[in-house]
Design an enzyme around this catalytic site. Structure first.
Site, PDB file in Angstrom:
ATOM      1  N   TYR A   1       9.662   1.695  -4.788  1.00 28.85           N
ATOM      2  CA  TYR A   1       8.800   1.971  -3.618  1.00 28.85           C
ATOM      3  C   TYR A   1       9.542   1.703  -2.301  1.00 28.85           C
ATOM      4  CZ  TYR A   1       5.248   1.092  -0.054  1.00 28.85           C
ATOM      5  OH  TYR A   1       4.534   1.086   1.125  1.00 28.85           O
TER       6      TYR A   1
ATOM      7  N   SER B   1       6.241   5.214   5.598  1.00 29.75           N
ATOM      8  CA  SER B   1       5.060   5.687   4.855  1.00 29.75           C
ATOM      9  C   SER B   1       4.944   7.199   4.735  1.00 29.75           C
ATOM     10  CB  SER B   1       3.790   5.150   5.493  1.00 29.75           C
ATOM     11  OG  SER B   1       3.590   3.830   5.081  1.00 29.75           O
TER      12      SER B   1
ATOM     13  N   LYS C   1       5.127   8.555   1.326  1.00 30.22           N
ATOM     14  CA  LYS C   1       4.002   8.473   0.376  1.00 30.22           C
ATOM     15  C   LYS C   1       3.446   9.856   0.040  1.00 30.22           C
ATOM     16  CE  LYS C   1       2.551   3.880   1.971  1.00 30.22           C
ATOM     17  NZ  LYS C   1       1.773   3.212   3.032  1.00 30.22           N
TER      18      LYS C   1
ATOM     19  N   TYR D   1      -4.471   5.609   8.185  1.00 30.00           N
ATOM     20  CA  TYR D   1      -5.148   4.339   7.877  1.00 30.00           C
ATOM     21  C   TYR D   1      -6.460   4.231   8.644  1.00 30.00           C
ATOM     22  CZ  TYR D   1      -0.218   4.034   6.934  1.00 30.00           C
ATOM     23  OH  TYR D   1       1.042   4.330   6.539  1.00 30.00           O
TER      24      TYR D   1
ATOM     25  N   VAL E   1       5.844   3.549   9.805  1.00 31.20           N
ATOM     26  CA  VAL E   1       6.154   2.497  10.785  1.00 31.20           C
ATOM     27  C   VAL E   1       7.553   2.631  11.397  1.00 31.20           C
ATOM     28  CG1 VAL E   1       4.514   0.754   9.969  1.00 31.20           C
ATOM     29  CG2 VAL E   1       6.830   0.800   9.031  1.00 31.20           C
TER      30      VAL E   1
HETATM   31  N1  GLN Z   1       7.430   0.338   3.721  1.00 29.66           N
HETATM   32  C1  GLN Z   1       6.350   0.028   4.595  1.00 29.66           C
HETATM   33  C2  GLN Z   1       5.434  -0.994   3.943  1.00 29.66           C
HETATM   34  O1  GLN Z   1       5.261  -0.932   2.768  1.00 29.66           O
HETATM   35  C3  GLN Z   1       5.591   1.282   4.926  1.00 29.66           C
HETATM   36  C4  GLN Z   1       4.426   1.036   5.848  1.00 29.66           C
HETATM   37  C5  GLN Z   1       4.143   2.147   6.809  1.00 29.66           C
HETATM   38  O2  GLN Z   1       5.017   2.942   7.163  1.00 29.66           O
HETATM   39  N2  GLN Z   1       2.927   2.174   7.316  1.00 29.66           N
HETATM   40  O3  GLN Z   1       4.887  -1.869   4.578  1.00 29.66           O
END
Ligand code: GLN
Length: 304
Positions: A189, A64, A67, A240, A258
Site C-alpha cells: 500500500y 491517495s 487508490k 473524504y 496529500v
Molecule cells: N499514503 C497516505 C496515507 O495513507 C495517503 C493519504 C492521502 O493521500 N490522503 O496516509
C-alpha cells in the site's frame, strides 16, 4: 470553441499569485520538503489534445490518487465480488479515520479511504504473483509511459510513520477482512501511494475513466458499468469529508492526494489534473480545488 490553453494560462497565473497556498503535508516526513509554490495543470480532451500550464511536467507523489488505480485493477480482476469486502458509501470522515471501521465490523466504507485501499491492496496481494511490479506495469501500460515509477524514499518514510494505517490494518485483520500479514499489505500500500507522476501523466492514466474504459491507444481496461461505478465512487468519496464541497464547487468526479495532486474528469469530454502541494484542513489541495472551480465555472462544463 473553448480556448482551453488560454483558460489554463489564466488559472495558473491566478494560482501563482495567491498568497495563502495552504500547508504542505508533514506527517510523511519526506513530503514536507516540497516547494509550496509549485503549481501545474494539464487537461486532456477526448480527442487526445493536451493543454498544459505551470509545472505540469514535474512529477510528484500521487499518494491517495493511487487508490483509484488500485480499485480499477482489482475491480477488473474480481468484478462485483469486491463489494463483499468493501462498501460504496461516503464516510463523511477524514481519510485516516478509524471509528466507523470498528462500528462496521472491519468492512471499510469505500475503497477511497485508507482502510478501503488497504483491503483492496490485500486482495491484489492474494491474486497477483508480483503485486508491486504488476501494479506498476498496469499504470505504465494504461499511460503508455514506462518512465513512471515508485519513490522508495517516500514509501520508506511513510512506513516509519504511518501509525494510523497500521492501526486500521490491525483492526481490519481482527475482524477477519485481511488475508495477508499487516506488514506485507502495508508494504504494498505505501509503495503504491509513492508513485510519482506529473499532471500530464495523470490525465493520461485517468483517460480510461473519461473514455468508457479505453486508453488513448484504444485498449480496453474496464467494462462500461465498471467505469460508471468507479466515477460514482470518485464523486461521492474522492475527497473524504469534503466530497460534498468538491461536487458543489467543481461538479466533477475526481480524486485528491496529500502530495497536492487532484485529478477530475467529465465523462466523454476531458480529464484534468492539478498539482499544488499546499493542503486545506481536510487534506485536499487548496489551490487545486480553487483552480478546478474556476475551470468548470468559466467553461460551464461539469456533470451538472
Ligand atoms: N499514503 C497516505 C496515507 O495513507 C495517503 C493519504 C492521502 O493521500 N490522503 O496516509
Amino acid at each position: 470553441m473553448l480556448d482551453f490553453q488560454s483558460i489554463l494560462n489564466t488559472i495558473s497565473k491566478v494560482a501563482k499569485e495567491q498568497s495563502d497556498k495552504g500547508s504542505v503535508a508533514n506527517y510523511i516526513p519526506e513530503l514536507s520538503n516540497i516547494d509550496p509554490n509549485k503549481f501545474g495543470i494539464a487537461l486532456l480532451d477526448k480527442n487526445g489534445s493536451l493543454y498544459q500550464a505551470g509545472d505540469s511536467n514535474e512529477s510528484f507523489s500521487v499518494q491517495s490518487i493511487t487508490k483509484v488505480l488500485l480499485l480499477s485493477m482489482v475491480f477488473s480482476m474480481i468484478g462485483d465480488d469486491l463489494w463483499n469486502r468493501v462498501g460504496v458509501e461516503p464516510s463523511g470522515d477524514p481519510f485516516n479515520h478509524l471509528s466507523l471501521l470498528e462500528m462496521e465490523n472491519g468492512i471499510p466504507r469505500n475503497p477511497l479511504i485508507n482502510a478501503g485501499a488497504i483491503v483492496v491492496s490485500d486482495i491484489l496481494i492474494s491474486k497477483l504473483e508480483n503485486p508491486k511490479l504488476e501494479f506498476l506495469e498496469y499504470v505504465q501500460r494504461i499511460t503508455g509511459d514506462k518512465s513512471i515509477d515508485y519513490d522508495l524514499k517516500v514509501a520508506t518514510s511513510e512506513k516509519k510513520t504511518g501509525f494510523r494505517n497500521y492501526a486500521a490494518a490491525y483492526l481490519i485483520k481482527s475482524f477477519g477482512n485481511l488475508q495477508n500479514q499487516v506488514e506485507d499489505v502495508l508494504d504494498f500500500y505505501f509503495l503504491s501511494c509513492s508513485l510519482r507522476m506529473s499532471c500530464e501523466q495523470l490525465v493520461k492514466v485517468f483517460y480510461i475513466f473519461m473514455n468508457r474504459g479505453n486508453c488513448l491507444n484504444n485498449n480496453n481496461y474496464l467494462a462500461l458499468s465498471q467505469v460508471k461505478r468507479i466515477n460514482a465512487i470518485m464523486l461521492t468519496c474522492g475527497f473524504y469529508d469534503e466530497a460534498g464541497e468538491f461536487a458543489f464547487e467543481v461538479g466533477l468526479p475526481g480524486k485528491s492526494g496529500v502530495g497536492g495532486g487532484i485529478v477530475a474528469l467529465l465523462p466523454n469530454k476531458f480529464c484534468v489534473a492539478t498539482w499544488s502541494p499546499g493542503l486545506n484542513e481536510k487534506g485536499n489541495s487548496k489551490l487545486g480545488m480553487l483552480a478546478l472551480e474556476q475551470l468548470t465555472t468559466e467553461t460551464g462544463l461539469s456533470i451538472f
